[in-house]
Write a protein that holds these residues in place. Structure first.
Motif, PDB file in Angstrom:
ATOM      1  N   ASP A  43       0.813  -1.215   0.000  1.00 49.92           N
ATOM      2  CA  ASP A  43       0.000   0.000   0.000  1.00 49.92           C
ATOM      3  C   ASP A  43       0.850   1.270   0.000  1.00 49.92           C
ATOM      4  OD1 ASP A  43      -2.243  -1.558   0.219  1.00 49.92           O
ATOM      5  OD2 ASP A  43      -2.572  -1.148   2.342  1.00 49.92           O
ATOM      6  N   THR A  44       0.566   2.152  -0.932  1.00 48.64           N
ATOM      7  CA  THR A  44       1.286   3.422  -1.010  1.00 48.64           C
ATOM      8  C   THR A  44       0.353   4.497  -1.555  1.00 48.64           C
ATOM      9  OG1 THR A  44       3.385   2.302  -1.481  1.00 48.64           O
ATOM     10  CG2 THR A  44       3.244   4.638  -2.071  1.00 48.64           C
ATOM     11  N   VAL A  45       0.317   5.644  -0.896  1.00 51.62           N
ATOM     12  CA  VAL A  45      -0.406   6.805  -1.419  1.00 51.62           C
ATOM     13  C   VAL A  45       0.573   7.971  -1.473  1.00 51.62           C
ATOM     14  CG1 VAL A  45      -2.363   8.371  -1.167  1.00 51.62           C
ATOM     15  CG2 VAL A  45      -2.534   6.033  -0.298  1.00 51.62           C
ATOM     16  N   LEU A  46       0.753   8.528  -2.649  1.00 52.90           N
ATOM     17  CA  LEU A  46       1.683   9.651  -2.819  1.00 52.90           C
ATOM     18  C   LEU A  46       0.914  10.888  -3.259  1.00 52.90           C
ATOM     19  CD1 LEU A  46       4.498   7.774  -4.788  1.00 52.90           C
ATOM     20  CD2 LEU A  46       4.408   8.233  -2.322  1.00 52.90           C
ATOM     21  N   LEU A  47       1.357  12.040  -2.788  1.00 44.10           N
ATOM     22  CA  LEU A  47       0.777  13.324  -3.215  1.00 44.10           C
ATOM     23  C   LEU A  47       1.914  14.227  -3.666  1.00 44.10           C
ATOM     24  CD1 LEU A  47      -1.400  15.546  -3.444  1.00 44.10           C
ATOM     25  CD2 LEU A  47      -1.205  15.878  -0.966  1.00 44.10           C
ATOM     26  N   LEU A  48       1.883  14.629  -4.915  1.00 47.02           N
ATOM     27  CA  LEU A  48       2.950  15.455  -5.492  1.00 47.02           C
ATOM     28  C   LEU A  48       2.382  16.826  -5.842  1.00 47.02           C
ATOM     29  CD1 LEU A  48       3.595  12.363  -6.189  1.00 47.02           C
ATOM     30  CD2 LEU A  48       5.047  13.262  -8.011  1.00 47.02           C
ATOM     31  N   ALA A  49       3.114  17.876  -5.503  1.00 46.20           N
ATOM     32  CA  ALA A  49       2.673  19.240  -5.824  1.00 46.20           C
ATOM     33  C   ALA A  49       3.689  19.929  -6.730  1.00 46.20           C
ATOM     34  CB  ALA A  49       2.485  20.046  -4.544  1.00 46.20           C
ATOM     35  N   SER A  50       3.194  20.487  -7.853  1.00 46.88           N
ATOM     36  CA  SER A  50       4.101  21.133  -8.818  1.00 46.88           C
ATOM     37  C   SER A  50       4.193  22.645  -8.614  1.00 46.88           C
ATOM     38  CB  SER A  50       3.618  20.865 -10.251  1.00 46.88           C
ATOM     39  OG  SER A  50       2.393  21.553 -10.489  1.00 46.88           O
ATOM     40  N   GLY A  51       3.172  23.244  -7.968  1.00 50.61           N
ATOM     41  CA  GLY A  51       3.148  24.694  -7.837  1.00 50.61           C
ATOM     42  C   GLY A  51       2.860  25.411  -9.148  1.00 50.61           C
ATOM     43  N   ALA A  52       2.577  24.677 -10.219  1.00 54.47           N
ATOM     44  CA  ALA A  52       2.457  25.272 -11.557  1.00 54.47           C
ATOM     45  C   ALA A  52       1.280  26.225 -11.702  1.00 54.47           C
ATOM     46  CB  ALA A  52       2.366  24.172 -12.611  1.00 54.47           C
ATOM     47  N   SER A  53       0.278  26.120 -10.820  1.00 54.57           N
ATOM     48  CA  SER A  53      -0.854  27.052 -10.912  1.00 54.57           C
ATOM     49  C   SER A  53      -0.489  28.418 -10.360  1.00 54.57           C
ATOM     50  CB  SER A  53      -2.047  26.509 -10.126  1.00 54.57           C
ATOM     51  OG  SER A  53      -1.769  26.550  -8.725  1.00 54.57           O
ATOM     52  N   GLY A  54       0.551  28.473  -9.553  1.00 52.81           N
ATOM     53  CA  GLY A  54       0.927  29.718  -8.909  1.00 52.81           C
ATOM     54  C   GLY A  54      -0.009  30.114  -7.781  1.00 52.81           C
ATOM     55  N   VAL A  55      -0.977  29.246  -7.470  1.00 52.09           N
ATOM     56  CA  VAL A  55      -1.952  29.549  -6.423  1.00 52.09           C
ATOM     57  C   VAL A  55      -1.608  28.776  -5.150  1.00 52.09           C
ATOM     58  CG1 VAL A  55      -4.385  29.459  -5.774  1.00 52.09           C
ATOM     59  CG2 VAL A  55      -3.731  29.870  -8.160  1.00 52.09           C
ATOM     60  N   THR A  56      -1.645  29.451  -4.008  1.00 52.23           N
ATOM     61  CA  THR A  56      -1.467  28.788  -2.720  1.00 52.23           C
ATOM     62  C   THR A  56      -2.801  28.822  -1.977  1.00 52.23           C
ATOM     63  OG1 THR A  56       0.841  29.499  -2.610  1.00 52.23           O
ATOM     64  CG2 THR A  56      -0.176  28.756  -0.546  1.00 52.23           C
ATOM     65  N   PRO A  57      -3.579  27.742  -2.063  1.00 50.38           N
ATOM     66  CA  PRO A  57      -4.907  27.752  -1.438  1.00 50.38           C
ATOM     67  C   PRO A  57      -4.813  27.727   0.089  1.00 50.38           C
ATOM     68  CG  PRO A  57      -4.436  25.600  -2.413  1.00 50.38           C
ATOM     69  CD  PRO A  57      -3.278  26.484  -2.761  1.00 50.38           C
ATOM     70  N   GLU A  58      -5.915  28.107   0.734  1.00 46.06           N
ATOM     71  CA  GLU A  58      -6.045  27.957   2.182  1.00 46.06           C
ATOM     72  C   GLU A  58      -5.938  26.470   2.520  1.00 46.06           C
ATOM     73  OE1 GLU A  58      -6.561  30.303   4.661  1.00 46.06           O
ATOM     74  OE2 GLU A  58      -6.032  31.693   3.030  1.00 46.06           O
ATOM     75  N   TYR A  59      -5.386  26.153   3.697  1.00 47.45           N
ATOM     76  CA  TYR A  59      -5.230  24.738   4.062  1.00 47.45           C
ATOM     77  C   TYR A  59      -6.554  23.993   4.043  1.00 47.45           C
ATOM     78  CZ  TYR A  59      -4.704  20.420   6.547  1.00 47.45           C
ATOM     79  OH  TYR A  59      -4.751  19.093   6.872  1.00 47.45           O
ATOM     80  N   ASP A  60      -7.598  24.565   4.628  1.00 41.17           N
ATOM     81  CA  ASP A  60      -8.874  23.855   4.729  1.00 41.17           C
ATOM     82  C   ASP A  60      -9.454  23.516   3.356  1.00 41.17           C
ATOM     83  OD1 ASP A  60      -8.699  23.854   7.424  1.00 41.17           O
ATOM     84  OD2 ASP A  60     -10.197  25.436   7.766  1.00 41.17           O
TER      85      ASP A  60
END
Lengths: 383, 383
Positions: B220-237
C-alpha cells in the motif's frame, strides 16, 4: 456413547417441533449422581444469548442436575421475553425431574433474533424426560445439530473412569472462550473447582484454538458434569489430560464438518517470543480470506501467510520469517525458499508451519479453507 | 485526466513485458515543477515490499520528481535482491529524466514472492520516459491495473488549482494506513509539510476506512505530489477538503471494483462513545464473513451484525443496540425491531446503521459482500 458413556448419566433426544422440517431438536442430559458437580465456560461475545446468561448464573454454584439443549433457534437478541422463555424451560425440566430449576442449565442454537416456540418446546421437555435412557447419548447428540452434517461425540476411558461428550457446530465457529454447544460428562468423583480448572485448561488449548470462519457466536457453551458414579477420584493431571483429549477430538470433528469446507488447515506457529504471540499470529493467518481461498485452490501461496503475519504486533523480523506448507519450506528468511511446485496439497489436511524465529513458544490453530459452498450455505437462506 | 489533470505533470503508461499477457504494466509520473514537494503514506503491514521501504526513505526529504509504478509483480518478500531491483529502477528513471535517484519513488503491485524481470522493466522505464505527455494520465492509470476490471481516476478543480489522482486495487483491500497504489497530483503551490498534513487527514477518513476483504497489503502506497504550476497557494482547509474528496472518490471506486463483489456495503456506526470505538465496531461488522454472505443473499440478517459488535471492546450495552438495514430498524434495543420483510436489498448499495447508544461519535467503513466469485478469483490461480 456420547454423554452417557460415563456412569451416572441418562439422556434423550427428540423432535419437539421447534424445527419446521421435523428433525430432532431437543436434547436432555441428566446427572443421576451420586455427585452433581459441574463447571462451564461460555462465549466471550458481549452479546450473549438468554440461555448463556441463565446458565452462567446457574453454574456459579458449581452444581448441575440437568442440561436442556435445543436446536432450531438461538434465543439470542430476544430481550426480556427470551430470558423468561429460558427460565420457563429450566422450570419445566426441574418439575419433570423433581430437581431445583437452579440446577438446570439451558443451551440453545439456531437463528439469532427469533423467539422460541414455547408451545412446542415445553411439552417437548416433558416428552424428553419420559424418554431418558442410559443409552440416550447418541440421540441427544443428533438432536442438537443445526447445519452440522454429522453429529459429534467423543469418549476417553481411563482407569475405572470415563470422560465423554457431544458437540454441535459448523458455522460462526471462532470461539472466544468456549465453542458452540458442548456437553461433557464424567463419572470421576471430583468437585466443581477441579472440574472448572480442568475444563478451562482444556478449552484454552483445544476448542479455543479452532477458528473456522472468524465469527464468534452469541451462544457458545461448554459444560462438564461429574456424577462420581465410578467411585474413582483420579489424579488431577490424568483427569485434565482426558478432558483435553475429548475437547481436542470434538474440536477436530467441528472443523472437519465446517460449513462448505474442503480442507482442514493446521496452522502451527513455532519459535514465537510468547504463547500469546503464537496464538495471535496463528489466528491472523487462520482468518486471512485470501489465504483460505488459495488453500481451497491448492495453491501454496506463502506470500499471503507473510502478509497476514505482518498485520500483527507479535515479535519478529520480516527477514527471518520461514514458512513451510505440507513439509516444504517455501519461504526462507522472508523470501523465496524451496520450490513451491514440490508442495502436494491433494489431501483434505493441510499443514502450515510459520517460524517466527523469535523465541521458543508455540501454538496451533485449526481452520478451514474458504469455498463457494460456504458462501452458498450462508447466503441462500437465513442461518 | 488522472494525474495529469493538474498543471506541471506528465505521465506515460506502456507495456514493458512484465505481464505475460502483454497488457500495459509500467507507468511513469513526472513532476515538471516549478515546485517538487511531496508527501506519502504507506502500509502499516510490518512485512513491507522493497518499493515501500525505498519510497518511505525517499519521502523523508519531502521532495519527488517522479514516480515509477509497475504491475505484474509486487516485489515483496524478495530479500536483498528485491531491494536492489527497486534501487536500480529508481536509478534508471533518474538517468532518463536527468534528476537524482533520491527524488524517484517506486511502487509495485502483483504477486508476492517473485523477483521482477529487470531485463524487461529497465528498458521499459526508458520507453516510458520517451512517451511522457501532459495527456498521459489515463494511460498511466491503465498500466497499474492488476485484477482491477476498470482503471480509477479522480479530479477536483477549485479556484485556479486542481487535485487529481489515480488508484489501483481490487483485492487484499484493507488498508492499515494507506491503500493500494494511489498517486495524487496538484498544481497548488504548497510545501511538503502541508501536503503531508492534508494527505494524512484525508486518508484517515477515506482510504483507511474501506475494508473489502480484511486483508492488508504489503505494498500500500499513497503519494501526493505538488508542482506549484498554478501559482496559487490555497487555504489549508480548502486544499485538505479537495484531497479528501479525491481520496473518497478513489476509495469508492476501489470498493465498486472489488474482486467478485456484488454489493457495496456502507457500515455507518453512530452514537459511539469515541471515534475509535466507531471505527473498531465498523471494521468488526465489515469483516464478518457470515454477514457478508447474508448480504450477498439479500438477507437482512441483523443477528450477525450484533454478534460482530459483541466481539469488540467498544462501549455499549447489548440491550440498547439498534440496527437499521436500508432504512428499516430491524433491531431495536438489542432485540427484534421492525419487520425484516420491509427491507429492500435489490440494489448494489446496502446501508447498515449500527447505533451503539453510547455517545455522539460516528464513523463509516465501506466493505463488500462475500461471493463465490471472490472465492473463485482467489483460488483458481495465484494472485
Amino acid at each position: 456413547m456420547s454423554v452417557t458413556a460415563a456412569q451416572g448419566f441418562t439422556a434423550a433426544g427428540i423432535a419437539a417441533g421447534i424445527k419446521e422440517n421435523g428433525n430432532p431438536d431437543l436434547a436432555l442430559v441428566v446427572n443421576t449422581g451420586p455427585r452433581r458437580a459441574a463447571a462451564g465456560v461460555f462465549t466471550a461475545n458481549r452479546v450473549k444469548a438468554a440461555p448463556v446468561l441463565w446458565s452462567e448464573q446457574v453454574l456459579k454454584a458449581g452444581r448441575l442436575s440437568a442440561v436442556v439443549l435445543n436446536s432450531g433457534g438461538a434465543n439470542a437478541c430476544t430481550g426480556p421475553q427470551g430470558f423468561q422463555d429460558t427460565h420457563a424451560t429450566a422450570e419445566k425440566a426441574a418439575e419433570a425431574l423433581s430437581v431445583a430449576a437452579g440446577e438446570v442449565a439451558v443451551c440453545s442454537t439456531g437463528l439469532i433474533g427469533i423467539l422460541l416456540p414455547m408451545d412446542k418446546l415445553l411439552p417437548g421437555v416433558e416428552t424428553a424426560a419420559a424418554h431418558l435412557s442410559e443409552h440416550g447419548g447418541e440421540k441427544a447428540a443428533i438432536a442438537i445439530k443445526t447445519t452440522d452434517t454429522v453429529h459429534k461425540t467423543s469418549v476417553m476411558t481411563r482407569d475405572g473412569w470415563t470422560v465423554g461428550g457431544m458437540a454441535k457446530g459448523a458455522g460462526m465457529l471462532a470461539p472466544g472462550l468456549a465453542t458452540m454447544l458442548v456437553v461433557l460428562t464424567t463419572d470421576a468423583d471430583l468437585e466443581a473447582p477441579v472440574l472448572d480448572r480442568a475444563l478451562r485448561a482444556a478449552t484454552r488449548v483445544t476448542l479455543d484454538r479452532i477458528d473456522s470462519d472468524g465469527c464468534m457466536s452469541t451462544n457458545d457453551t461448554v459444560l462438564l458434569l461429574a456424577s462420581g458414579a465410578s467411585g474413582v477420584t483420579p489424579e488431577y493431571d490424568a483427569f485434565a489430560e482426558a478432558v483435553r483429549a475429548v475437547c481436542d477430538d470434538l474440536g477436530r470433528q467441528l472443523i472437519r464438518d465446517a460449513e462448505g469446507a474442503g480442507k482442514d488447515i493446521k496452522v502451527e506457529v513455532v519459535n514465537a517470543a510468547s504463547e500469546d504471540d503464537a496464538v495471535l499470529v496463528g489466528r491472523s493467518i487462520a482468518r486471512n480470506n485470501l489465504l483460505k481461498c488459495a488453500i481451497h485452490g491448492e495453491d501454496p501461496n506463502w506470500g499471503r501467510v507473510l502478509s497476514a503475519i505482518g498485520t500483527t504486533s507479535a515479535a519478529f523480523e520480516p527477514d527471518r520469517l520461514n514458512v513451510a506448507i505440507n513439509g516444504v519450506w517455501v519461504c526462507k528468511n522472508g523470501s523465496v525458499g524451496e520450490d513451491r511446485d514440490l508442495v502436494d496439497m491433494r489431501y483434505r489436511e493441510v499443514h502450515i508451519v510459520a517460524d517466527l524465529a523469535a523465541g521458543d513458544a508455540t501454538a496451533t490453530i485449526w481452520t478451514n479453507d474458504l469455498t463457494a459452498d460456504y458462501v452458498h450455505e450462508n447466503s441462500a437462506y437465513s442461518s
